[in-house]
Scaffold this motif. Structure first.
Motif, PDB file in Angstrom:
ATOM      1  N   ASP A  91     -12.143 -44.048 -26.669  1.00 29.04           N
ATOM      2  CA  ASP A  91     -12.574 -43.379 -27.170  1.00 29.04           C
ATOM      3  C   ASP A  91     -13.469 -43.839 -29.051  1.00 29.04           C
ATOM      4  O   ASP A  91     -14.429 -43.830 -29.695  1.00 29.04           O
ATOM      5  CB  ASP A  91     -12.598 -41.986 -27.171  1.00 29.04           C
ATOM      6  CG  ASP A  91     -14.053 -41.159 -25.816  1.00 29.04           C
ATOM      7  OD1 ASP A  91     -14.762 -42.217 -25.633  1.00 29.04           O
ATOM      8  OD2 ASP A  91     -13.498 -40.364 -25.347  1.00 29.04           O
ATOM      9  N   HIS A  94     -14.924 -46.673 -28.986  1.00 25.27           N
ATOM     10  CA  HIS A  94     -16.079 -46.598 -29.478  1.00 25.27           C
ATOM     11  C   HIS A  94     -16.920 -46.282 -30.539  1.00 25.27           C
ATOM     12  O   HIS A  94     -18.301 -46.090 -30.728  1.00 25.27           O
ATOM     13  CB  HIS A  94     -17.185 -45.793 -28.070  1.00 25.27           C
ATOM     14  CG  HIS A  94     -16.610 -46.819 -26.819  1.00 25.27           C
ATOM     15  ND1 HIS A  94     -16.187 -46.249 -25.731  1.00 25.27           N
ATOM     16  CD2 HIS A  94     -15.761 -48.003 -26.131  1.00 25.27           C
ATOM     17  CE1 HIS A  94     -15.722 -46.939 -25.047  1.00 25.27           C
ATOM     18  NE2 HIS A  94     -15.578 -47.971 -24.910  1.00 25.27           N
ATOM     19  N   GLU A  98     -19.713 -47.578 -32.322  1.00 21.80           N
ATOM     20  CA  GLU A  98     -20.904 -47.313 -33.210  1.00 21.80           C
ATOM     21  C   GLU A  98     -21.102 -47.135 -34.256  1.00 21.80           C
ATOM     22  O   GLU A  98     -22.296 -47.865 -35.051  1.00 21.80           O
ATOM     23  CB  GLU A  98     -20.824 -46.139 -32.485  1.00 21.80           C
ATOM     24  CG  GLU A  98     -21.381 -45.679 -31.024  1.00 21.80           C
ATOM     25  CD  GLU A  98     -20.922 -44.404 -30.207  1.00 21.80           C
ATOM     26  OE1 GLU A  98     -20.266 -43.260 -31.353  1.00 21.80           O
ATOM     27  OE2 GLU A  98     -20.642 -44.446 -29.579  1.00 21.80           O
ATOM     28  N   ARG A 317     -13.624 -39.718 -30.784  1.00 21.19           N
ATOM     29  CA  ARG A 317     -14.861 -40.930 -30.936  1.00 21.19           C
ATOM     30  C   ARG A 317     -15.674 -41.190 -32.640  1.00 21.19           C
ATOM     31  O   ARG A 317     -15.832 -41.060 -33.670  1.00 21.19           O
ATOM     32  CB  ARG A 317     -16.546 -40.439 -30.168  1.00 21.19           C
ATOM     33  CG  ARG A 317     -17.114 -41.296 -30.502  1.00 21.19           C
ATOM     34  CD  ARG A 317     -18.357 -40.613 -29.512  1.00 21.19           C
ATOM     35  NE  ARG A 317     -18.165 -41.255 -27.721  1.00 21.19           N
ATOM     36  CZ  ARG A 317     -18.335 -42.517 -27.123  1.00 21.19           C
ATOM     37  NH1 ARG A 317     -19.191 -43.138 -27.765  1.00 21.19           N
ATOM     38  NH2 ARG A 317     -17.844 -42.496 -26.099  1.00 21.19           N
TER      39      ARG A 317
END
Length: 382
Positions: A91, A94, A98, A317
């Motif tokens: 996470d 990721h 992003e 995240r």
């Protein structure tokens, strides 16, 4: 352990970058391989635009944009060094990806597999591959790894942001930007919830083989003090994956504490250990949550247990997202278009930042609570 081609490429690139130009025969001697192997490696790296080759020698490429070196136009390139690409750090990665994509940047990844002695070579490999800024989650495991394998981070020729790692006061790394989860707050959320459910001081079952595990242990001490609780029992270790005998000893210690009436609640780091612990306790006749309320720490797979586990969920995240945004700002390529290594008036460098993000508590069936409503965390800065 035999060196992989990727590891050899990293060392070759480091040597060429340090020397500017090097002969193939010299590189072969330094790397301990044959000239044929070096020529093959050089061909591969030349095709990627990472080195220039001419007349038996290898040179560092002429100055170019990071995007041109990587073959992606003018997109900025960020490097991310992580100890793993699975479980907790999936996470984080990721989130960083992003944020980089939103800013039009490219993220490239290297994995250390929790071998801190290889972190430096991995980071240098990222720089050699075109990264102009680094997100670094060192592969530290024990308490001494930072001092033994960390000082090089402060000497990097590119901006760097530490991920999910705190550092010792006075460390050469103390002045670096960093973004991490406030695990002490996460532990406090868990203990306060269990005490609020009517339990006496919860026990702690935790590893001691990662920075997160050590932070959970330190946070447990702080939480007991903040709540005015006495230490109920020494920390129990039950590492299910690497020490089956130690896991069984931990199970028996917890079973004894429960059946003797000394414990009715426990915080367990991590999810996998918590799930296997509950399974084994069930075999021994201990019911969760009837006899023992359990809160897991990490919230990766806690919801998938037979009895869904209440869990502390670090904002993984968001850690990756904010770290990438901070690196882009520091690097001067933020989406706002203002170089962030200068203050707003351009007078002096912007202050370094230590961002601590607060975990959430996700309440499920394993602590005997009612409707599962997450207790929200937020971001602090200090």
């Amino acid at each position: 352990m035999r060196e992989s081609a990727v590891q050899r490429h990293d060392r070759l690139l480091t040597l060429v970058r340090e020397q500017g130009t090097a002969r193939v025969t010299d590189l072969a001697a330094r790397l301990g391989v044959s000239p044929v192997t070096v020529r093959r490696d050089v061909e591969t790296l030349t095709r990627k635009g990472l080195v220039d080759r001419a007349h038996g020698s290898v040179s560092w490429p002429r100055p170019r944009t990071a995007g041109a070196a990587a073959g992606v136009g003018t997109a900025p390139v960020l490097g991310l060094l992580a100890p793993s690409a699975t479980y907790y750090f999936a996470d984080v990665i990721h989130g960083a990806h992003e944020a980089a994509a939103r800013a039009g940047a490219r993220l490239i990844l290297r994995i250390s597999d929790y071998r801190p002695e290889e972190d430096r070579a991995r980071a240098e490999g990222l720089l050699a591959a075109g990264a102009e800024g680094l997100l670094i989650a060192p592969g530290w495991r024990g308490r001494g790894d930072q001092a033994e394998h960390g000082d090089w981070i402060g000497e990097l020729p590119a901006p760097a942001v530490l991920l999910e790692r705190s550092v010792d006061p006075g460390s050469p790394l103390a002045g670096l930007d960093r973004v991490c989860s406030d695990h002490a707050h996460g532990v406090l959320l868990a203990l306060r919830h269990l005490v609020g459910q009517g339990h006496t001081a919860p026990l702690l079952v935790a590893r001691a083989d990662s920075p997160t595990a050590l932070a959970v242990r330190a946070g447990y001490d702080q939480a007991l003090s903040a709540l005015g609780l006495e230490w109920p029992h020494p920390v129990i270790e039950a590492p299910a994956d690497r020490d089956p005998a130690g896991f069984e000893r931990g199970v028996q210690a917890l079973w004894t504490a429960v059946t003797s009436g000394r414990a009715t609640a426990a915080l367990v780091h991590n999810d996998v250990d918590a799930i296997q612990l509950v399974q084994r306790l069930t075999e021994l006749g201990v019911r969760v949550p009837g006899d023992l309320a359990v809160v897991a720490y990490d919230d990766e797979v806690a919801a998938l247990a037979d009895t869904p586990l209440t869990a502390v969920a670090p904002p993984k995240r968001e850690v990756g997202q904010l770290a990438a945004e901070l690196l882009l700002e520091r690097w001067g390529r933020s989406v706002h278009g203002r170089p962030a290594d200068r203050a707003a008036d351009g007078a002096e460098p912007a202050a370094r930042r230590h961002l601590a993000l607060l975990p959430r508590l996700r309440v499920r069936a394993s602590c005997g609570a009612g409707a599962p409503e997450p207790l929200e965390g937020s971001r602090t800065q200090g």
